[in-house]
Scaffold this motif. Structure first.
Motif, PDB file in Angstrom:
ATOM      1  N   ILE A  66       0.839  -1.193   0.000  1.00 19.41           N
ATOM      2  CA  ILE A  66       0.000   0.000   0.000  1.00 19.41           C
ATOM      3  C   ILE A  66       0.873   1.242   0.000  1.00 19.41           C
ATOM      4  O   ILE A  66       2.060   1.179   0.307  1.00 19.41           O
ATOM      5  CB  ILE A  66      -0.938   0.037   1.233  1.00 19.41           C
ATOM      6  N   GLU A  67       0.266   2.382  -0.335  1.00 25.47           N
ATOM      7  CA  GLU A  67       1.010   3.631  -0.310  1.00 25.47           C
ATOM      8  C   GLU A  67       1.079   4.166   1.119  1.00 25.47           C
ATOM      9  O   GLU A  67       0.189   3.937   1.919  1.00 25.47           O
ATOM     10  CB  GLU A  67       0.336   4.664  -1.207  1.00 25.47           C
ATOM     11  N   THR A  68       2.130   4.895   1.396  1.00 27.46           N
ATOM     12  CA  THR A  68       2.302   5.488   2.708  1.00 27.46           C
ATOM     13  C   THR A  68       1.269   6.591   2.916  1.00 27.46           C
ATOM     14  O   THR A  68       1.016   7.386   2.022  1.00 27.46           O
ATOM     15  CB  THR A  68       3.710   6.086   2.839  1.00 27.46           C
ATOM     16  N   VAL A  69       0.690   6.625   4.090  1.00 25.24           N
ATOM     17  CA  VAL A  69      -0.271   7.668   4.429  1.00 25.24           C
ATOM     18  C   VAL A  69       0.497   8.941   4.737  1.00 25.24           C
ATOM     19  O   VAL A  69       1.447   8.932   5.511  1.00 25.24           O
ATOM     20  CB  VAL A  69      -1.128   7.247   5.647  1.00 25.24           C
ATOM     21  N   LYS A  70       0.093  10.029   4.126  1.00 27.79           N
ATOM     22  CA  LYS A  70       0.760  11.312   4.354  1.00 27.79           C
ATOM     23  C   LYS A  70       0.205  11.960   5.617  1.00 27.79           C
ATOM     24  O   LYS A  70      -0.992  11.939   5.861  1.00 27.79           O
ATOM     25  CB  LYS A  70       0.531  12.262   3.168  1.00 27.79           C
ATOM     26  N   ALA A  71       1.085  12.544   6.390  1.00 29.94           N
ATOM     27  CA  ALA A  71       0.669  13.270   7.590  1.00 29.94           C
ATOM     28  C   ALA A  71      -0.030  14.559   7.165  1.00 29.94           C
ATOM     29  O   ALA A  71       0.306  15.139   6.129  1.00 29.94           O
ATOM     30  CB  ALA A  71       1.880  13.591   8.449  1.00 29.94           C
ATOM     31  N   PRO A  72      -0.997  15.024   7.955  1.00 24.84           N
ATOM     32  CA  PRO A  72      -1.653  16.287   7.605  1.00 24.84           C
ATOM     33  C   PRO A  72      -0.653  17.436   7.667  1.00 24.84           C
ATOM     34  O   PRO A  72       0.315  17.381   8.425  1.00 24.84           O
ATOM     35  CB  PRO A  72      -2.747  16.438   8.661  1.00 24.84           C
ATOM     36  N   PRO A  73      -0.877  18.485   6.878  1.00 21.71           N
ATOM     37  CA  PRO A  73       0.065  19.610   6.900  1.00 21.71           C
ATOM     38  C   PRO A  73       0.105  20.267   8.282  1.00 21.71           C
ATOM     39  O   PRO A  73      -0.907  20.333   8.971  1.00 21.71           O
ATOM     40  CB  PRO A  73      -0.476  20.569   5.857  1.00 21.71           C
ATOM     41  N   ARG A  74       1.265  20.729   8.639  1.00 21.26           N
ATOM     42  CA  ARG A  74       1.429  21.401   9.934  1.00 21.26           C
ATOM     43  C   ARG A  74       0.904  22.828   9.857  1.00 21.26           C
ATOM     44  O   ARG A  74       0.975  23.469   8.812  1.00 21.26           O
ATOM     45  CB  ARG A  74       2.897  21.440  10.340  1.00 21.26           C
ATOM     46  N   LYS A  75       0.422  23.318  10.984  1.00 19.91           N
ATOM     47  CA  LYS A  75      -0.018  24.708  11.076  1.00 19.91           C
ATOM     48  C   LYS A  75       1.219  25.564  11.306  1.00 19.91           C
ATOM     49  O   LYS A  75       1.981  25.337  12.241  1.00 19.91           O
ATOM     50  CB  LYS A  75      -1.013  24.883  12.218  1.00 19.91           C
ATOM     51  N   GLU A  76       1.395  26.550  10.442  1.00 17.18           N
ATOM     52  CA  GLU A  76       2.571  27.403  10.555  1.00 17.18           C
ATOM     53  C   GLU A  76       2.446  28.338  11.752  1.00 17.18           C
ATOM     54  O   GLU A  76       1.358  28.742  12.130  1.00 17.18           O
ATOM     55  CB  GLU A  76       2.761  28.206   9.276  1.00 17.18           C
TER      56      GLU A  76
END
Length: 83
Positions: A66-76
């Motif tokens: 399976i493809e790696t799950v991407k982490a949600p973008p960080r809040k700057e």
């Protein structure tokens, strides 16, 4: 020098390196039990482990299904302080 800690750090680096090139990797702790158990010496002979060497850990490597799950973008510009 703590050989167990060095081996753990090396194992961690192998796992991180595998992930960075898209391989799946899993640390297998059973190694300690396998090589210190009743059949430990037999396993060492089968795997040509040199005399005086003690296996500490092993890693299974392979291609991911399976493809790696991407982490949600960080809040700057967001900082959390925990006291």
């Amino acid at each position: 020098m703590d050989i167990e800690a060095d081996c753990a750090a090396a194992t961690r680096n192998i796992l991180l390196a595998a992930e960075s090139i898209g391989l799946g990797a899993c640390w297998i702790n059973l190694t300690l039990f396998a090589f210190t158990g009743e059949q430990g010496e037999q396993y060492k002979q089968q795997l040509d482990v040199p005399a005086g060497y003690k296996p500490f850990s092993s890693v299974a490597l392979g291609y991911k299904k399976i493809e790696t799950v991407k982490a949600p973008p960080r809040k700057e510009n967001l900082i959390n302080y925990i006291k």
